[in-house]
Design a protein around this motif. Structure first.
Motif, short mmCIF file in Angstrom:
data_model
loop_
_atom_site.label_atom_id
_atom_site.label_comp_id
_atom_site.label_asym_id
_atom_site.label_seq_id
_atom_site.Cartn_x
_atom_site.Cartn_y
_atom_site.Cartn_z
N ASP A 1 0.83 -1.21 0.00
CA ASP A 1 0.00 0.00 0.00
C ASP A 1 0.86 1.25 0.00
O ASP A 1 0.55 2.23 -0.70
N LEU A 2 1.97 1.23 0.73
CA LEU A 2 2.85 2.39 0.75
C LEU A 2 3.58 2.55 -0.58
O LEU A 2 3.77 3.67 -1.08
N GLN A 3 3.99 1.42 -1.17
CA GLN A 3 4.66 1.48 -2.47
C GLN A 3 3.73 2.09 -3.51
O GLN A 3 4.13 2.99 -4.28
N ARG A 4 2.49 1.63 -3.56
CA ARG A 4 1.55 2.11 -4.56
C ARG A 4 1.18 3.58 -4.32
O ARG A 4 1.07 4.37 -5.27
N PHE A 5 0.99 3.95 -3.06
CA PHE A 5 0.64 5.33 -2.73
C PHE A 5 1.73 6.28 -3.20
O PHE A 5 1.44 7.32 -3.81
N MET A 6 2.98 5.95 -2.92
CA MET A 6 4.08 6.81 -3.34
C MET A 6 4.23 6.83 -4.85
O MET A 6 4.49 7.86 -5.46
N GLY A 7 4.05 5.67 -5.48
CA GLY A 7 4.14 5.60 -6.93
C GLY A 7 3.08 6.45 -7.61
O GLY A 7 3.36 7.12 -8.61
N ASP A 8 1.87 6.42 -7.06
CA ASP A 8 0.79 7.22 -7.64
C ASP A 8 1.09 8.71 -7.57
O ASP A 8 0.62 9.49 -8.41
N GLN A 9 1.89 9.10 -6.57
CA GLN A 9 2.25 10.51 -6.43
C GLN A 9 3.58 10.84 -7.14
O GLN A 9 4.09 11.95 -7.01
N LYS A 10 4.10 9.84 -7.86
CA LYS A 10 5.37 10.00 -8.57
C LYS A 10 6.51 10.38 -7.62
O LYS A 10 7.37 11.21 -7.92
N LYS A 11 6.48 9.74 -6.46
CA LYS A 11 7.52 9.91 -5.45
C LYS A 11 8.28 8.60 -5.28
O LYS A 11 7.74 7.53 -5.60
N PRO A 12 9.51 8.64 -4.79
CA PRO A 12 10.25 7.39 -4.56
C PRO A 12 9.48 6.47 -3.61
O PRO A 12 8.91 6.93 -2.61
N TRP A 13 9.45 5.17 -3.94
CA TRP A 13 8.70 4.25 -3.09
C TRP A 13 9.58 3.38 -2.20
O TRP A 13 9.26 2.24 -1.89
N GLU A 14 10.71 3.97 -1.76
CA GLU A 14 11.58 3.24 -0.84
C GLU A 14 10.87 2.80 0.43
O GLU A 14 11.14 1.72 0.96
N ILE A 15 9.94 3.62 0.93
CA ILE A 15 9.27 3.28 2.17
C ILE A 15 8.49 1.98 2.05
O ILE A 15 8.24 1.29 3.03
N GLY A 16 8.14 1.61 0.82
CA GLY A 16 7.44 0.35 0.61
C GLY A 16 8.35 -0.85 0.50
O GLY A 16 7.90 -1.99 0.63
#
Length: 270
Positions: free
Chosen positions: A157-172
């Motif tokens: 969920d964190l990976q997808r949320f960050m990806g949708d915002q075009k932000k790095p998804w390291e937290i996922g």
């Protein structure tokens, strides 16, 4: 600083420099900011990450963890991507994301914070003994020390949320215990893994099942492509991608991972 702490620092620098050992006095050379005849002094010691090597009491020092994304066509499709051979992409996990899982044991794996959609991804891991820049695919496997069975655990969920915002998804991807791994088996013992069954089950139900020869980019090609972007070094390990049917786990689930000719890796989500 104690001799023990100096030894820890020496081992850490040995990985960076690609040498077998350094003196307990902590003298290093080459890429350090201080003079080569200075004794290294630090306010604290940062622990080095090691993975046990099968068949003895030796351990493999980890320098970097690289992971390739969407490296099986069916998994690429389920993640909404085109599985054609576009250039591969990689991300990294911190070395202390390693959680060693010994064979023939069920190891407790903590459910992480901040997520409500925690996913498994079973993967073959290649461990490098030598490195370099612009390594050819033909010579790439000469750099592999051995192989292990691993999991790329993901806060989806964190990976997808960050990806949708075009932000790095390291937290996922890059968090504590997100890289469970079994012992490393030397190539001299098990050979190279260019094919063979790979699978994952949850509570005895098979969820992922494929063959290693279904990778879009082989291990050799991954090493070659990585070395175009970064100089590789001894101690680098590469998580080589997961098959389709990734999915969630909850507390109490038992996850079993298998690759032909390697012992199973088993964790319990707690």
């Amino acid at each position: 600083m104690s001799d023990h702490n100096n030894d820890v620092l020496s081992r850490r620098n040995a990985i960076k420099l690609g040498v077998a050992s350094l003196s307990s006095a902590g003298l290093v050379a080459g890429v350090q900011a201080h003079k080569t005849d200075d004794v290294v002094k630090t306010p604290f010691v940062v622990a080095q990450t090691f993975i046990p090597i099968a068949g003895g009491n030796a351990e493999f020092p980890v320098r970097r963890i690289y992971c390739i994304g969407r490296n099986y066509a069916a998994h690429a499709r389920e993640m909404g991507s085109d599985p054609t051979r576009e250039p591969p992409f990689f991300f990294q996990k911190p070395t202390d994301a390693i959680q060693f899982v010994a064979p023939n044991k069920i190891v407790d794996h903590p459910y992480p914070s901040l997520t409500k959609n925690y996913h498994y991804e079973v993967e073959l891991v290649a461990a490098l003994k030598t490195g370099g820049k612009n390594i050819s695919p033909q010579n790439a496997l000469d750099h592999v020390y051995g192989y292990a069975l691993g999991l790329d655990m993901t806060r989806r969920d964190l990976q997808r949320f960050m990806g949708d915002q075009k932000k790095p998804w390291e937290i996922g991807k890059s968090f504590d215990y997100s890289a469970p791994i079994g012992p490393i088996f030397p190539v001299a013992q098990v050979g190279h893994f260019t094919k063979g069954a790979i699978s994952l089950s949850v509570n005895g139900v098979v969820k992922q099942k494929a063959n290693l020869d279904q990778m879009i980019w082989s291990v050799a090609e991954q090493i070659a492509k990585l070395s175009e972007a970064n100089e590789l070094f001894p101690g680098d390990i590469i998580y080589s991608g997961t098959p389709e049917n990734v999915g969630p786990v909850v507390r109490g689930d038992v996850v079993r991972c298998s690759i032909d000719n390697l012992p199973d890796l088993v964790i319990k989500i707690v």
